[in-house]
Design a protein around this motif. Sequence first.
Motif, PDB file in Angstrom:
ATOM      1  N   VAL A   1       0.836  -1.201   0.000  1.00  0.00           N
ATOM      2  CA  VAL A   1       0.000   0.000   0.000  1.00  0.00           C
ATOM      3  C   VAL A   1       0.874   1.256   0.000  1.00  0.00           C
ATOM      4  N   ALA A   2       1.883   1.269   0.847  1.00  0.00           N
ATOM      5  CA  ALA A   2       2.774   2.439   0.918  1.00  0.00           C
ATOM      6  C   ALA A   2       3.476   2.674  -0.417  1.00  0.00           C
ATOM      7  N   ARG A   3       3.915   1.607  -1.035  1.00  0.00           N
ATOM      8  CA  ARG A   3       4.610   1.742  -2.320  1.00  0.00           C
ATOM      9  C   ARG A   3       3.657   2.268  -3.392  1.00  0.00           C
ATOM     10  N   THR A   4       2.436   1.776  -3.401  1.00  0.00           N
ATOM     11  CA  THR A   4       1.449   2.227  -4.382  1.00  0.00           C
ATOM     12  C   THR A   4       1.121   3.702  -4.159  1.00  0.00           C
ATOM     13  N   ALA A   5       0.938   4.077  -2.907  1.00  0.00           N
ATOM     14  CA  ALA A   5       0.640   5.476  -2.592  1.00  0.00           C
ATOM     15  C   ALA A   5       1.799   6.390  -2.957  1.00  0.00           C
ATOM     16  N   SER A   6       3.027   5.906  -2.789  1.00  0.00           N
ATOM     17  CA  SER A   6       4.195   6.740  -3.098  1.00  0.00           C
ATOM     18  C   SER A   6       4.292   7.061  -4.588  1.00  0.00           C
ATOM     19  N   ALA A   7       3.605   6.263  -5.411  1.00  0.00           N
ATOM     20  CA  ALA A   7       3.576   6.545  -6.852  1.00  0.00           C
ATOM     21  C   ALA A   7       2.514   7.587  -7.191  1.00  0.00           C
ATOM     22  N   GLY A   8       1.768   8.042  -6.176  1.00  0.00           N
ATOM     23  CA  GLY A   8       0.758   9.071  -6.401  1.00  0.00           C
ATOM     24  C   GLY A   8      -0.609   8.540  -6.780  1.00  0.00           C
ATOM     25  N   CYS A   9      -0.827   7.249  -6.610  1.00  0.00           N
ATOM     26  CA  CYS A   9      -2.106   6.630  -6.971  1.00  0.00           C
ATOM     27  C   CYS A   9      -3.063   6.620  -5.791  1.00  0.00           C
TER      28      CYS A   9
END
Length: 197
Positions: free
Chosen positions: A92-100
């Motif tokens: 989740v953190a990685r996905t959010a860090s991409a701006g999604c």
Amino acid sequence: MTREENRQLNADEYEHSLTVLRSHPQFLVVEMTRGCNLRCPMCRTDVIATAQSRMDAANFDQIAAELFPAANLVDLRGWGESLILPDITEIVARTASAGCRIRFVSNLSFRRRDVLDCLAQYRAMLACSLDAAVGEVLVRLRKGSRWKAVLDNLAYLARVHPNPEMLSVLCAVQTPALASLPQLPEFLVRLGTHQLH
């Protein structure tokens, strides 16, 4: 290409009915696992272990690198229950860090406060599968379901999520639950959830 440039290119390609696209998808469903903690008759009869049926890390890395920079919304689930994966908070953190923006559909039949806090922290959209307003009926419809855990998780998320309007309940209408369904909307309001689909 930026997310906004991709959005505009996607709209232009759609408007011109192009069949070969240069734009990337704006919405992704990434099936992290086929495994689930329940055995719902409408879905499956056997337990599928998450460890044996999850997406390979290299595949996720490739999808994240190629598609996340252009995506607006990433749904991190599929046929399985992604929120029980041991490393789901990192995903989740990685996905959010991409701006999604992030979305899940979950049975919420687990005890993992770290996952709930992560959903709130990253303002994830969440739809909880809840098909009855009575625990005995839900357990019959969704084998292995933990009624109290589902209710506790919904109530907790409604309290801690900065955007509780992003929480909803998905109800599959089934004959054994018909008698309890009229009680479901008021029941959900008391838990702090105001959307029922």
